[in-house]
Design a protein around this motif. Sequence first.
Motif, PDB file in Angstrom:
ATOM      1  N   GLN A  22     -50.759  91.440  41.046  1.00  0.00           N
ATOM      2  CA  GLN A  22     -50.127  90.122  41.125  1.00  0.00           C
ATOM      3  C   GLN A  22     -49.681  89.808  42.547  1.00  0.00           C
ATOM      4  OE1 GLN A  22     -47.111  90.476  38.055  1.00  0.00           O
ATOM      5  NE2 GLN A  22     -48.377  89.366  36.581  1.00  0.00           N
ATOM      6  N   VAL A  23     -49.175  90.820  43.252  1.00  0.00           N
ATOM      7  CA  VAL A  23     -48.807  90.623  44.649  1.00  0.00           C
ATOM      8  C   VAL A  23     -50.051  90.283  45.466  1.00  0.00           C
ATOM      9  CG1 VAL A  23     -47.938  91.758  46.730  1.00  0.00           C
ATOM     10  CG2 VAL A  23     -46.760  92.092  44.555  1.00  0.00           C
ATOM     11  N   SER A  83     -51.097  86.777  44.780  1.00  0.00           N
ATOM     12  CA  SER A  83     -50.191  85.824  45.422  1.00  0.00           C
ATOM     13  C   SER A  83     -50.465  85.704  46.908  1.00  0.00           C
ATOM     14  CB  SER A  83     -48.731  86.248  45.194  1.00  0.00           C
ATOM     15  OG  SER A  83     -48.404  86.215  43.819  1.00  0.00           O
ATOM     16  N   ASN A 115     -53.740  82.812  45.997  1.00  0.00           N
ATOM     17  CA  ASN A 115     -52.987  81.570  45.808  1.00  0.00           C
ATOM     18  C   ASN A 115     -53.034  80.620  47.001  1.00  0.00           C
ATOM     19  OD1 ASN A 115     -52.412  82.434  43.264  1.00  0.00           O
ATOM     20  ND2 ASN A 115     -50.257  82.922  43.632  1.00  0.00           N
ATOM     21  N   ASP A 157     -54.421  76.898  46.638  1.00  0.00           N
ATOM     22  CA  ASP A 157     -53.581  75.757  47.014  1.00  0.00           C
ATOM     23  C   ASP A 157     -54.301  74.868  48.022  1.00  0.00           C
ATOM     24  OD1 ASP A 157     -51.610  76.643  45.353  1.00  0.00           O
ATOM     25  OD2 ASP A 157     -50.416  77.604  46.930  1.00  0.00           O
ATOM     26  N   GLU A 211     -54.695  79.080  37.818  1.00  0.00           N
ATOM     27  CA  GLU A 211     -54.282  80.463  37.612  1.00  0.00           C
ATOM     28  C   GLU A 211     -55.451  81.372  37.235  1.00  0.00           C
ATOM     29  OE1 GLU A 211     -51.231  80.550  34.683  1.00  0.00           O
ATOM     30  OE2 GLU A 211     -49.707  79.604  35.965  1.00  0.00           O
ATOM     31  N   GLY A 231     -56.927  84.329  39.657  1.00  0.00           N
ATOM     32  CA  GLY A 231     -56.069  85.505  39.700  1.00  0.00           C
ATOM     33  C   GLY A 231     -56.051  86.260  38.388  1.00  0.00           C
TER      34      GLY A 231
END
Length: 240
Positions: free
Chosen positions: A108-109, A112, A116, A120, A198, A201
């Motif tokens: 998850q890190v 991110s 992400n 974005d 999402e 990821g």
Amino acid sequence: MTDTNLQIKPLPFGQACLLFGIPAIGLVGVHYVLYPFLKSIGISSNIAFAIQNLVFMGSLIIAAYIGIAREGNAVSWAVIFSRWRIKPMTGQDGNWMTVGLIVTFLLQVGVSVLFNPLIDQFMANMGWIKSSNTGYDLDRTSILSISLLTISLIFNILGEELWWRGYILPRQELQHGQWAWLVHGTMWALFHISRPWEIPGKLIVAQVIPFIVQRRKNTSISLLMHMLMNVFNIIFNFTG
């Protein structure tokens, strides 16, 4: 292990698409139809969030029960728990869960940090905006706010794990063998189409839980992992 006397049918890929796709459409419905409707008639965002969660996740729990009944198994708590592969955790189960939590956190890190920002930027270039119409406004001084969030998270854990890992994954194991976890994790990631940004990821992170549950044949691991991750998120919201 699951009781060998239980009747479990393999889940062909086409049928799996329906069992993942119908809930995916339902999730879009509660996010973008039910929640805004509840808000439009004067219901607070927190109560609307809880209602949409209870409706959707409650439906998954019921579906997981109906699925067992339709397999022709006798309906009793012992059979239901055996079919869902809910059983006591062993030391090895605990070790797998701990490693799974660490790996999930690291992934998850990584998502991110690496994914992400790219997503974005891509969405900004396309003129797309992330929807935020299903948020939960945690009031740390309100017993009602905390209670609603807790109930919502409990239903989220039970709905997701009993349907995906309890009912569907064992059937996919019979169909896809050692690669069932990969098929399952990929389809589970795509199920989150209501928040498409999402998905890239989740295609990575979503493989951890089904891999562990398939190896250990114990859905209690995913129930506990899901709970601990939700508890972490609550603590983060309280201290953030």
